[in-house]
Design a protein around this motif. Structure first.
Motif, PDB file in Angstrom:
ATOM      1  N   LEU A  84      18.075  39.370  10.146  1.00 56.57           N
ATOM      2  CA  LEU A  84      16.599  39.554   8.965  1.00 56.57           C
ATOM      3  C   LEU A  84      18.031  37.989   7.760  1.00 56.57           C
ATOM      4  O   LEU A  84      16.801  37.566   7.207  1.00 56.57           O
ATOM      5  N   THR A  85      19.086  38.084   7.998  1.00 57.20           N
ATOM      6  CA  THR A  85      19.463  37.686   6.699  1.00 57.20           C
ATOM      7  C   THR A  85      19.508  36.005   7.506  1.00 57.20           C
ATOM      8  O   THR A  85      19.077  35.159   6.948  1.00 57.20           O
ATOM      9  N   ARG A  86      19.187  36.203   8.798  1.00 53.66           N
ATOM     10  CA  ARG A  86      19.086  34.207   9.232  1.00 53.66           C
ATOM     11  C   ARG A  86      18.268  33.813   9.059  1.00 53.66           C
ATOM     12  O   ARG A  86      18.176  32.750   8.641  1.00 53.66           O
ATOM     13  N   TRP A  87      17.051  35.359   9.071  1.00 55.16           N
ATOM     14  CA  TRP A  87      15.443  34.369   8.517  1.00 55.16           C
ATOM     15  C   TRP A  87      14.777  34.342   7.553  1.00 55.16           C
ATOM     16  O   TRP A  87      14.704  33.444   7.159  1.00 55.16           O
ATOM     17  N   MET A  88      15.882  35.368   6.685  1.00 51.39           N
ATOM     18  CA  MET A  88      15.557  34.917   4.955  1.00 51.39           C
ATOM     19  C   MET A  88      16.019  34.342   4.990  1.00 51.39           C
ATOM     20  O   MET A  88      16.248  33.002   3.496  1.00 51.39           O
ATOM     21  N   TYR A  89      17.905  33.447   5.193  1.00 49.19           N
ATOM     22  CA  TYR A  89      18.143  32.776   3.282  1.00 49.19           C
ATOM     23  C   TYR A  89      18.753  31.661   5.008  1.00 49.19           C
ATOM     24  O   TYR A  89      19.603  30.847   5.199  1.00 49.19           O
ATOM     25  N   ARG A  90      17.827  31.125   6.307  1.00 47.24           N
ATOM     26  CA  ARG A  90      17.821  30.215   7.215  1.00 47.24           C
ATOM     27  C   ARG A  90      18.191  28.678   5.934  1.00 47.24           C
ATOM     28  O   ARG A  90      18.528  28.061   6.789  1.00 47.24           O
ATOM     29  N   SER A  91      17.347  28.506   4.715  1.00 47.38           N
ATOM     30  CA  SER A  91      17.514  27.728   4.911  1.00 47.38           C
ATOM     31  C   SER A  91      19.322  26.896   4.396  1.00 47.38           C
ATOM     32  O   SER A  91      19.264  26.037   4.278  1.00 47.38           O
ATOM     33  N   ARG A  92      19.440  27.692   3.559  1.00 47.26           N
ATOM     34  CA  ARG A  92      21.166  27.545   3.168  1.00 47.26           C
ATOM     35  C   ARG A  92      21.810  27.430   4.390  1.00 47.26           C
ATOM     36  O   ARG A  92      22.775  26.358   4.291  1.00 47.26           O
ATOM     37  N   PHE A  93      21.918  27.958   5.049  1.00 44.19           N
ATOM     38  CA  PHE A  93      22.741  27.960   6.711  1.00 44.19           C
ATOM     39  C   PHE A  93      22.281  26.627   7.223  1.00 44.19           C
ATOM     40  O   PHE A  93      23.550  25.598   7.274  1.00 44.19           O
ATOM     41  N   LEU A  94      20.795  25.737   6.808  1.00 44.86           N
ATOM     42  CA  LEU A  94      20.686  24.567   7.534  1.00 44.86           C
ATOM     43  C   LEU A  94      20.752  23.539   6.615  1.00 44.86           C
ATOM     44  O   LEU A  94      21.132  22.698   7.274  1.00 44.86           O
ATOM     45  N   GLU A  95      21.211  23.954   5.117  1.00 44.80           N
ATOM     46  CA  GLU A  95      21.765  22.705   4.557  1.00 44.80           C
ATOM     47  C   GLU A  95      23.348  22.721   4.675  1.00 44.80           C
ATOM     48  O   GLU A  95      23.985  21.140   4.536  1.00 44.80           O
ATOM     49  N   ILE A  96      24.344  23.591   5.301  1.00 41.69           N
ATOM     50  CA  ILE A  96      25.518  23.531   5.447  1.00 41.69           C
ATOM     51  C   ILE A  96      25.806  22.456   6.690  1.00 41.69           C
ATOM     52  O   ILE A  96      26.095  21.789   7.112  1.00 41.69           O
ATOM     53  N   GLU A  97      24.707  23.292   7.244  1.00 39.62           N
ATOM     54  CA  GLU A  97      24.030  21.922   8.751  1.00 39.62           C
ATOM     55  C   GLU A  97      24.263  20.610   8.377  1.00 39.62           C
ATOM     56  O   GLU A  97      24.654  19.542   9.105  1.00 39.62           O
ATOM     57  N   ARG A  98      23.113  20.282   7.615  1.00 46.28           N
ATOM     58  CA  ARG A  98      22.300  19.256   7.439  1.00 46.28           C
ATOM     59  C   ARG A  98      24.153  18.167   6.661  1.00 46.28           C
ATOM     60  O   ARG A  98      23.651  17.105   7.386  1.00 46.28           O
ATOM     61  N   HIS A  99      24.558  18.671   5.824  1.00 51.17           N
ATOM     62  CA  HIS A  99      25.984  17.816   5.487  1.00 51.17           C
ATOM     63  C   HIS A  99      26.808  17.353   6.396  1.00 51.17           C
ATOM     64  O   HIS A  99      27.185  16.338   6.478  1.00 51.17           O
ATOM     65  N   ASP A 100      27.487  18.286   7.383  1.00 52.65           N
ATOM     66  CA  ASP A 100      27.890  18.358   8.284  1.00 52.65           C
ATOM     67  C   ASP A 100      27.593  16.672   9.125  1.00 52.65           C
ATOM     68  O   ASP A 100      28.697  16.154   9.278  1.00 52.65           O
ATOM     69  N   SER A 101      26.358  16.824   9.207  1.00 53.83           N
ATOM     70  CA  SER A 101      25.174  16.101  10.460  1.00 53.83           C
ATOM     71  C   SER A 101      25.422  14.622   9.232  1.00 53.83           C
ATOM     72  O   SER A 101      24.953  13.549   9.401  1.00 53.83           O
ATOM     73  N   GLY A 102      25.475  14.427   8.332  1.00 56.53           N
ATOM     74  CA  GLY A 102      25.402  13.354   7.542  1.00 56.53           C
ATOM     75  C   GLY A 102      24.068  13.350   6.802  1.00 56.53           C
ATOM     76  O   GLY A 102      23.407  12.310   5.897  1.00 56.53           O
ATOM     77  N   GLN A 103      22.771  14.100   7.429  1.00 55.15           N
ATOM     78  CA  GLN A 103      21.553  14.046   7.016  1.00 55.15           C
ATOM     79  C   GLN A 103      21.271  14.293   4.954  1.00 55.15           C
ATOM     80  O   GLN A 103      22.345  14.862   5.169  1.00 55.15           O
ATOM     81  N   PRO A 104      20.469  13.388   4.536  1.00 55.84           N
ATOM     82  CA  PRO A 104      20.492  13.803   2.242  1.00 55.84           C
ATOM     83  C   PRO A 104      20.181  16.095   3.327  1.00 55.84           C
ATOM     84  O   PRO A 104      18.959  16.350   3.965  1.00 55.84           O
ATOM     85  N   SER A 105      19.830  15.838   2.078  1.00 53.58           N
ATOM     86  CA  SER A 105      19.899  17.809   1.777  1.00 53.58           C
ATOM     87  C   SER A 105      18.341  17.979   2.040  1.00 53.58           C
ATOM     88  O   SER A 105      17.675  18.979   2.267  1.00 53.58           O
ATOM     89  N   ASN A 106      17.854  16.984   1.271  1.00 47.45           N
ATOM     90  CA  ASN A 106      15.715  16.964   1.663  1.00 47.45           C
ATOM     91  C   ASN A 106      15.246  16.414   2.999  1.00 47.45           C
ATOM     92  O   ASN A 106      14.243  16.578   3.256  1.00 47.45           O
ATOM     93  N   ALA A 107      15.877  16.187   4.230  1.00 45.50           N
ATOM     94  CA  ALA A 107      15.777  15.618   5.070  1.00 45.50           C
ATOM     95  C   ALA A 107      15.187  16.970   5.507  1.00 45.50           C
ATOM     96  O   ALA A 107      15.661  18.184   6.026  1.00 45.50           O
ATOM     97  N   VAL A 108      14.069  17.062   7.153  1.00 42.75           N
ATOM     98  CA  VAL A 108      13.660  17.822   8.011  1.00 42.75           C
ATOM     99  C   VAL A 108      14.237  17.443   8.927  1.00 42.75           C
ATOM    100  O   VAL A 108      13.874  16.401   9.539  1.00 42.75           O
ATOM    101  N   PRO A 109      14.953  18.999   9.807  1.00 37.91           N
ATOM    102  CA  PRO A 109      15.366  18.537  11.013  1.00 37.91           C
ATOM    103  C   PRO A 109      14.787  18.184  12.259  1.00 37.91           C
ATOM    104  O   PRO A 109      13.526  19.001  11.907  1.00 37.91           O
ATOM    105  N   VAL A 110      15.236  17.411  13.120  1.00 36.61           N
ATOM    106  CA  VAL A 110      14.055  16.952  13.750  1.00 36.61           C
ATOM    107  C   VAL A 110      13.862  17.403  14.767  1.00 36.61           C
ATOM    108  O   VAL A 110      15.022  18.591  15.730  1.00 36.61           O
TER     109      VAL A 110
END
Length: 110
Positions: A84-110
């Motif tokens: 439930l936490t992974r589903w509700m707060y998915r965007s917070r976790f994905l923001e961390i992973e995008r930060h690691d990959s160098g993508q801008p925080s508003n980019a949509v993962p492919v």
């Protein structure tokens, strides 16, 4: 189970951080007033990603702003994020992973 082997790099985790201050924020939980009422004690859930597990029994955690925290793997305030936490707060976790990959925080993962 050994706490060190419980966490793996890439795991999404929640850390319940205890704070004190004059004005708890909107995400504050378990708010209690100090004896004379000048400050408050409260907890805030932090959503982090495990970067590494270390041989000394600690885990290296990455925050959404790219900071690192090192905590004991058996800290009772640290737990894996449930479904439930992974589903509700998915965007917070994905923001961390995008930060690691160098993508801008508003980019949509492919």
């Amino acid at each position: 189970m050994d706490p060190q082997s419980y966490f793996k790099p890439g795991d999404w985790v929640v850390y319940r951080k205890t704070k004190r201050g004059p004005a708890p924020g909107p995400r504050a939980r378990r708010v209690t007033a100090a004896h004379k009422g000048d400050n408050y004690g409260y907890t805030v859930d932090k959503y982090w990603v495990v970067e590494d597990t270390l041989p000394d029994g600690t885990v290296l955690l990455k925050t959404r702003r790219g900071k690192q925290n090192r905590l004991s793997s058996d800290d009772p305030a640290l737990r894996k994020a449930g479904v439930l936490t992974r589903w509700m707060y998915r965007s917070r976790f994905l923001e961390i992973e995008r930060h690691d990959s160098g993508q801008p925080s508003n980019a949509v993962p492919v």
